[in-house]
Design an enzyme around this catalytic site. Structure first.
Site, PDB file in Angstrom:
ATOM      1  N   HIS A  63     -10.187   2.067   9.826  1.00 31.00           N
ATOM      2  CA  HIS A  63      -9.823   0.702  10.231  1.00 31.00           C
ATOM      3  C   HIS A  63      -8.664   0.161   9.384  1.00 31.00           C
ATOM      4  CE1 HIS A  63     -11.639  -3.211  11.999  1.00 31.00           C
ATOM      5  NE2 HIS A  63     -10.369  -3.404  11.706  1.00 31.00           N
ATOM      6  N   HIS A  65      -4.751  -1.885   9.603  1.00 32.55           N
ATOM      7  CA  HIS A  65      -3.702  -2.582  10.365  1.00 32.55           C
ATOM      8  C   HIS A  65      -2.361  -2.291   9.704  1.00 32.55           C
ATOM      9  CE1 HIS A  65      -6.613  -4.946  12.739  1.00 32.55           C
ATOM     10  NE2 HIS A  65      -7.334  -4.931  11.636  1.00 32.55           N
ATOM     11  N   ARG A  67       0.752  -3.044  11.233  1.00 33.88           N
ATOM     12  CA  ARG A  67       1.722  -4.107  11.608  1.00 33.88           C
ATOM     13  C   ARG A  67       3.007  -3.614  12.261  1.00 33.88           C
ATOM     14  NH1 ARG A  67      -2.405  -7.330  11.511  1.00 33.88           N
ATOM     15  NH2 ARG A  67      -2.966  -8.232   9.487  1.00 33.88           N
ATOM     16  N   ASN A  97      -3.626  -3.700  17.404  1.00 30.44           N
ATOM     17  CA  ASN A  97      -3.181  -5.092  17.628  1.00 30.44           C
ATOM     18  C   ASN A  97      -1.794  -5.359  17.026  1.00 30.44           C
ATOM     19  OD1 ASN A  97      -4.165  -5.009  14.991  1.00 30.44           O
ATOM     20  ND2 ASN A  97      -4.848  -7.134  15.022  1.00 30.44           N
ATOM     21  N   ASP A 155      -9.722  -4.662  18.460  1.00 28.98           N
ATOM     22  CA  ASP A 155     -10.008  -5.274  17.164  1.00 28.98           C
ATOM     23  C   ASP A 155      -9.059  -6.416  16.814  1.00 28.98           C
ATOM     24  OD1 ASP A 155     -11.458  -5.411  14.618  1.00 28.98           O
ATOM     25  OD2 ASP A 155      -9.483  -4.978  13.816  1.00 28.98           O
ATOM     26  N   HIS A 182     -15.113  -5.295  17.708  1.00 23.02           N
ATOM     27  CA  HIS A 182     -15.026  -6.422  16.774  1.00 23.02           C
ATOM     28  C   HIS A 182     -16.015  -7.447  17.342  1.00 23.02           C
ATOM     29  CE1 HIS A 182     -12.657  -9.645  14.514  1.00 23.02           C
ATOM     30  NE2 HIS A 182     -13.365 -10.348  15.361  1.00 23.02           N
ATOM     31  N   ASP A 321     -10.406  -2.175   6.703  1.00 23.67           N
ATOM     32  CA  ASP A 321      -9.861  -3.306   7.484  1.00 23.67           C
ATOM     33  C   ASP A 321      -8.620  -3.867   6.776  1.00 23.67           C
ATOM     34  OD1 ASP A 321      -9.430  -5.204   9.439  1.00 23.67           O
ATOM     35  OD2 ASP A 321     -11.259  -6.360   9.051  1.00 23.67           O
ATOM     36  N   HIS A 325      -0.781  -9.535   5.182  1.00 23.26           N
ATOM     37  CA  HIS A 325      -0.201 -10.810   5.593  1.00 23.26           C
ATOM     38  C   HIS A 325       0.815 -11.244   4.547  1.00 23.26           C
ATOM     39  CE1 HIS A 325      -2.606 -11.671   9.078  1.00 23.26           C
ATOM     40  NE2 HIS A 325      -3.716 -11.426   8.425  1.00 23.26           N
TER      41      HIS A 325
HETATM   42 ZN   LIG Z   1     -11.927  -6.934  13.405  1.00 23.50          ZN
END
Ligand SMILES: [Zn+2]
Length: 441
Positions: A63, A65, A67, A97, A155, A182, A321, A325
């Site tokens: 999991h 991200h 970007r 995502n 997710d 999710h 996860d 940011h």
């Molecule tokens: Zn999530």
């Protein structure tokens, strides 16, 4: 050949924990043996002294991200994969995502190709369940699978319609793709900024009840049971979800689950500036937005239930996860701040902290970072079995280091563990037999 000589080899999949020598031949593991490197081998092969080091299978993170495409200012596939390698993660599943969403073969192939170019960790794409992850029309999962996606997930958001989820599970089941959920009922969570409970009341922040997660976990377990697909529950945070997954597993429902290091280590008290007493770590500022994520940090009894679920096998994997940011997303009022924290470079040391605190047995903890997650998505990694891909890490388990996000390889700095003193540092990372990261270099 590369010979990792006489380290403490821990390979949970093969029940190995002892002094061993690992032989890497090209891109695969040739052998794990008791005998140290011989003088003759030292003449012809690259022998690395691993005494006083641990030698482990590379970590598998389901999991992450990254970007890219779309928000390369926060992270790129290259910087994220580099951060992974530095944290000992040799395989990561990239969440879809992005902008655009990974709901087509074109985006999935782009992500995989960029990962190969970067040459750090293996970057494995996840495809979206629905087009644009809008929760309405199913994405073309056959095309996504063909392009290398190992699971589908929306997710970041739930699939609110039970009817859409049913069809997604049926379709994914035909293709043999796990569906990662999710779990969040937006009608219960909307407007909330942290866990609903006494701390939220004290701070005057709107709450997200545990029920927002538990009801959706229950729904998806029921649908998976009736319509036969493999379900994977992302970032389990609540005791009620643990109970539901445990009962479903006992009934034979094909479900796997993951938990994040931050839910294993922190509670909603972190939003008020507290840290768990046993960690002895510096307190954060109250209303620190680095304690804001979805699902939110929960109560101590939830945290304990999630840790116990990892120990007893109800939860199969520790997944970060990792959610980069920028400062503009986090240096705002708590309610407005973006959800999520980075985690690739702290996951292993935080997990070892739980082991030292007596909350998790060592082999179990390492299994949940290696073979456990690999099994969830049937990935051929996470073990040092002869013939397996040579994804191997060398760890200085006693090394103390202070978390300073400025020194991370990730492009983002949003860690809730800034200033913490952790123990356990990856010194070398091999992927497919190639040294992709060396500490201090
Ligand atoms: Zn999530």
């Amino acid at each position: 050949m590369i010979i990792l000589d006489s380290g403490r080899v821990i390979d949970p999949a093969n029940r190995i924990d002892g002094t061993r020598t690992v032989l890497i031949d090209g891109d695969h593991v040739r052998e794990v043996r008791e005998q140290a490197a011989t003088p003759a081998e030292k003449l012809v092969h690259q022998v690395i002294d691993c005494r006083n080091r641990w030698v482990l299978p590379g970590l598998v993170d389901l999991h992450v991200h990254l970007r890219e495409p779309g928000e390369e200012g926060k992270e790129t596939i290259a910087t994220g994969a580099h951060a992974a390698a530095a944290g000992g993660v040799t395989t990561l599943v990239a969440m879809p995502n992005t902008r655009p969403v990974c709901d087509s073969a074109a985006v999935a192939r782009f992500v995989a190709a960029r990962g190969r170019e970067a040459g750090f960790a293996r970057v494995v794409p996840a495809g979206a369940i629905t087009r644009g992850s809008l929760g309405e029309q199913l994405a073309d999962m056959a095309e996504l699978k063909e392009a290398g996606c190992v699971c589908v997930t929306d997710d970041g958001r739930p699939v609110m319609s039970a009817g859409v989820m049913r069809r997604a599970l049926e379709y994914a089941s035909d293709l043999g793709l796990p569906v990662m959920v999710h779990a969040e009922d937006l009608t219960l969570s909307s407007g909330g900024a942290m866990n609903e409970g006494p701390v939220a009341t004290r701070l005057g922040l709107p709450g997200v009840p545990a029920a927002a997660e538990v009801t959706m976990v229950q729904r998806d377990l029921l649908l998976a049971e009736m319509f036969g697909a493999r379900l994977h529950v992302a970032h389990v945070s609540a005791a009620g979800s643990v109970r539901a997954i445990r009962e479903a597993k006992e009934r034979g429902v094909r479900v796997t689950a993951e938990a994040t290091p931050h839910h294993l280590v922190l509670t909603d008290d972190a939003v008020a500036g507290g840290t768990p007493g046993s960690t002895g770590q510096p307190a954060a500022e109250p209303y620190d937005t680095h304690a804001k994520m979805s699902p939110p940090l929960r109560s101590e009894s939830d945290r304990k239930a999630v840790v116990a679920a990892l120990a007893d096998g109800t939860i199969d994997a520790i997944a970060t996860d990792h959610a980069p940011h920028g400062p503009l997303d986090k240096q705002v009022e708590f309610v407005q701040a973006a959800n999520g924290v980075i985690g690739l470079e702290t996951a292993l040391a935080l997990t070892l902290g739980l082991v030292r605190a007596g909350e998790l047995p060592l082999t179990r903890a390492l299994e949940r970072l290696t073979a456990g997650p690999a099994r969830c998505f049937a990935l051929p990694y996470g073990t040092l079995t002869a013939g397996a891909p040579a994804d191997v890490i060398v760890v200085d388990a006693d090394r103390e280091w202070k978390v300073d996000p400025q020194r991370f390889h990730s492009k983002s700095r949003n860690s809730p563990f800034t200033g913490w003193t952790l123990r356990g540092k990856v010194t070398k990372t091999f992927v497919a037999g190639k040294l992709v990261h060396e500490e201090g270099k």
